[in-house]
Design a protein around this motif. Structure first.
Motif, short mmCIF file in Angstrom:
data_model
loop_
_atom_site.label_atom_id
_atom_site.label_comp_id
_atom_site.label_asym_id
_atom_site.label_seq_id
_atom_site.Cartn_x
_atom_site.Cartn_y
_atom_site.Cartn_z
N MET A 69 0.85 -1.18 0.00
CA MET A 69 0.00 0.00 0.00
C MET A 69 0.89 1.24 0.00
O MET A 69 1.86 1.32 0.76
CB MET A 69 -0.89 0.00 1.24
CG MET A 69 -1.89 1.14 1.26
SD MET A 69 -3.07 0.96 2.63
CE MET A 69 -2.00 1.07 4.03
N ASP A 70 0.59 2.18 -0.86
CA ASP A 70 1.39 3.39 -0.94
C ASP A 70 1.16 4.27 0.27
O ASP A 70 0.07 4.30 0.85
CB ASP A 70 1.02 4.18 -2.21
CG ASP A 70 1.46 3.44 -3.47
OD1 ASP A 70 2.41 2.64 -3.36
OD2 ASP A 70 0.84 3.66 -4.53
N VAL A 71 2.20 5.00 0.64
CA VAL A 71 2.10 5.96 1.73
C VAL A 71 1.58 7.27 1.17
O VAL A 71 2.09 7.77 0.17
CB VAL A 71 3.49 6.18 2.39
CG1 VAL A 71 3.38 7.23 3.48
CG2 VAL A 71 4.03 4.87 2.93
N ALA A 72 0.53 7.78 1.80
CA ALA A 72 -0.04 9.05 1.31
C ALA A 72 1.03 10.13 1.34
O ALA A 72 1.83 10.21 2.28
CB ALA A 72 -1.23 9.45 2.18
N SER A 73 1.03 10.97 0.32
CA SER A 73 2.07 12.00 0.23
C SER A 73 2.04 12.93 1.42
O SER A 73 3.08 13.41 1.87
CB SER A 73 1.90 12.79 -1.08
OG SER A 73 0.61 13.39 -1.13
N LYS A 74 0.86 13.17 1.99
CA LYS A 74 0.77 14.07 3.14
C LYS A 74 1.42 13.49 4.38
O LYS A 74 1.76 14.22 5.31
CB LYS A 74 -0.70 14.42 3.43
CG LYS A 74 -1.56 13.26 3.91
CD LYS A 74 -2.99 13.69 4.14
CE LYS A 74 -3.87 12.52 4.59
NZ LYS A 74 -3.47 11.96 5.87
N ASP A 75 1.59 12.14 4.42
CA ASP A 75 2.23 11.50 5.58
C ASP A 75 3.73 11.35 5.41
O ASP A 75 4.42 10.95 6.34
CB ASP A 75 1.62 10.11 5.81
CG ASP A 75 0.20 10.20 6.35
OD1 ASP A 75 -0.10 11.17 7.05
OD2 ASP A 75 -0.59 9.29 6.05
N ARG A 76 4.24 11.67 4.23
CA ARG A 76 5.66 11.49 3.98
C ARG A 76 6.47 12.64 4.56
O ARG A 76 6.04 13.80 4.55
CB ARG A 76 5.94 11.37 2.48
CG ARG A 76 5.44 10.08 1.86
CD ARG A 76 6.00 9.93 0.47
NE ARG A 76 5.51 8.72 -0.18
CZ ARG A 76 5.93 8.29 -1.37
NH1 ARG A 76 6.86 8.98 -2.02
NH2 ARG A 76 5.44 7.19 -1.89
N LEU A 77 7.67 12.28 5.06
CA LEU A 77 8.60 13.29 5.57
C LEU A 77 9.97 13.05 4.96
O LEU A 77 10.36 11.90 4.75
CB LEU A 77 8.72 13.19 7.10
CG LEU A 77 7.47 13.50 7.94
CD1 LEU A 77 7.72 13.10 9.38
CD2 LEU A 77 7.13 14.97 7.84
N ARG A 78 10.68 14.11 4.70
CA ARG A 78 12.07 13.98 4.30
C ARG A 78 12.92 13.72 5.54
O ARG A 78 12.55 14.13 6.65
CB ARG A 78 12.55 15.24 3.59
CG ARG A 78 11.83 15.56 2.29
CD ARG A 78 12.40 16.84 1.70
NE ARG A 78 12.29 17.95 2.65
CZ ARG A 78 12.94 19.10 2.51
NH1 ARG A 78 13.76 19.29 1.50
NH2 ARG A 78 12.78 20.06 3.40
N ALA A 79 14.04 13.08 5.36
CA ALA A 79 14.92 12.81 6.48
C ALA A 79 15.33 14.10 7.18
O ALA A 79 15.40 14.16 8.41
CB ALA A 79 16.16 12.05 6.01
N ALA A 99 11.23 3.71 -5.58
CA ALA A 99 11.84 2.94 -6.68
C ALA A 99 13.27 3.39 -6.95
O ALA A 99 14.11 2.59 -7.37
CB ALA A 99 10.98 3.09 -7.93
N SER A 100 13.54 4.65 -6.68
CA SER A 100 14.89 5.18 -6.92
C SER A 100 15.81 5.01 -5.70
O SER A 100 16.96 5.46 -5.73
CB SER A 100 14.81 6.66 -7.31
OG SER A 100 14.10 7.39 -6.34
N GLY A 101 15.31 4.38 -4.62
CA GLY A 101 16.15 4.07 -3.49
C GLY A 101 16.10 5.04 -2.32
O GLY A 101 16.81 4.84 -1.33
N TYR A 102 15.30 6.09 -2.41
CA TYR A 102 15.21 7.05 -1.31
C TYR A 102 14.36 6.47 -0.17
O TYR A 102 13.35 5.82 -0.40
CB TYR A 102 14.60 8.37 -1.78
CG TYR A 102 15.50 9.17 -2.67
CD1 TYR A 102 16.60 9.85 -2.16
CD2 TYR A 102 15.26 9.25 -4.05
CE1 TYR A 102 17.44 10.58 -2.98
CE2 TYR A 102 16.09 9.98 -4.88
CZ TYR A 102 17.19 10.64 -4.35
OH TYR A 102 18.02 11.36 -5.16
N ARG A 103 14.82 6.73 1.07
CA ARG A 103 14.06 6.27 2.24
C ARG A 103 12.74 7.04 2.33
O ARG A 103 12.70 8.25 2.08
CB ARG A 103 14.86 6.46 3.53
CG ARG A 103 16.07 5.56 3.67
CD ARG A 103 16.80 5.89 4.96
NE ARG A 103 17.94 5.02 5.20
CZ ARG A 103 19.16 5.21 4.73
NH1 ARG A 103 19.40 6.28 3.97
NH2 ARG A 103 20.13 4.36 4.98
#
Length: 254
Positions: free
Chosen positions: A1-11, A41-45
């Motif tokens: 299941m994809d993570v909603a963009s609003k829940d994503r954080l940069r390191a 897909a590009s390897g970013y956490r």
């Protein structure tokens, strides 16, 4: 299941929430302090608000338990070993209980010392021999030698003859040991009392210092309680904390 963009954080954003570096965030992931991360897909956490919550909980736990135990607790949570996490948490609280009991016992010993009369007489400038000390404090010379073996007493030695001599401080120490042994205090408590007396100089000042330590212990206890509360909320949010256990019929109220 994809993570909603609003829940994503940069390191970098996750690190900024508690004022640490991005490298520390990566280290926390490796140590299990933070939940496992997915990658693009590009390897970013991919970090999420769950990682932010875990980081906040870890910082709160560390305030009370220190980082070593915090890493143990959080790693156990994130590997699904809740019993191990709770055991580590309980171990931290048990340590405080032992410290508190120790402080109270030492304080009790000091109250005994403070209520005792001073040494029977001041030691002369050249010191007092072991037989005289034994008579003054009411023990055998063999007891004094035993206490010396346990490093509770530190008598000097006379040049040439190598006889033991006790100055006024050691005479008082012998009296304190005899007094506390009559009160059934164990040697470890007596060693703590003598160590404090030799460092601080007077029983009154030691009592004040131990009172200060007791207050510090209360502060640490509250910090650990806050950390435990934060962990409980985190576990409940993950669905790992359920306190709905059936009550045995015999324990039901009338």
């Amino acid at each position: 299941m994809d993570v909603a963009s609003k829940d994503r954080l940069r390191a970098v954003d996750l690190a900024a929430t508690v004022g640490i570096s991005v490298q520390q965030v990566r280290n926390y992931v490796e140590l299990g302090v933070l939940p496992p991360v997915r990658r693009t897909a590009s390897g970013y956490r991919i970090f999420t608000t769950e990682h932010a919550r875990a980081l906040t909980v870890a910082r709160r736990l560390a305030e009370g338990h220190g980082w070593s135990r915090t890493r143990e607790i959080m790693a156990a949570v994130h590997t699904g070993d809740l019993p191990a996490a709770l055991a580590a948490l309980d171990g931290g609280h048990a340590e405080l209980d032992r410290e508190r009991a120790e402080i109270r016992r030492v304080l009790g010993a000091f109250e005994t010392v403070l209520a005792s009369p001073p040494a029977a007489r001041p030691a002369p400038r050249h010191g007092v021999r072991i037989g005289e000390v034994a008579a003054l404090v009411g023990v055998r010379t063999s007891q004094l030698r035993l206490w010396e073996e346990r490093e509770l007493l530190r008598p000097g030695r006379t040049p040439g003859t190598n006889y033991r001599v006790y100055d006024e401080a050691e005479l008082r120490a012998a009296q304190v040991i005899a007094l506390l042994r009559r009160g059934a205090y164990p040697f470890e408590i007596i060693a703590a009392v003598l160590g404090e007396l030799r460092t601080t100089g007077s029983a009154q000042r030691v009592r004040a210092e131990l009172g200060r330590r007791e207050q510090e212990l209360h502060t640490r206890s509250l910090r650990r309680l806050r950390g435990s509360a934060a962990l409980h909320d985190y576990l409940r949010g993950r669905g790992d904390a359920s306190d709905r256990h059936p009550v045995p019929p015999g324990d039901l109220p009338d």
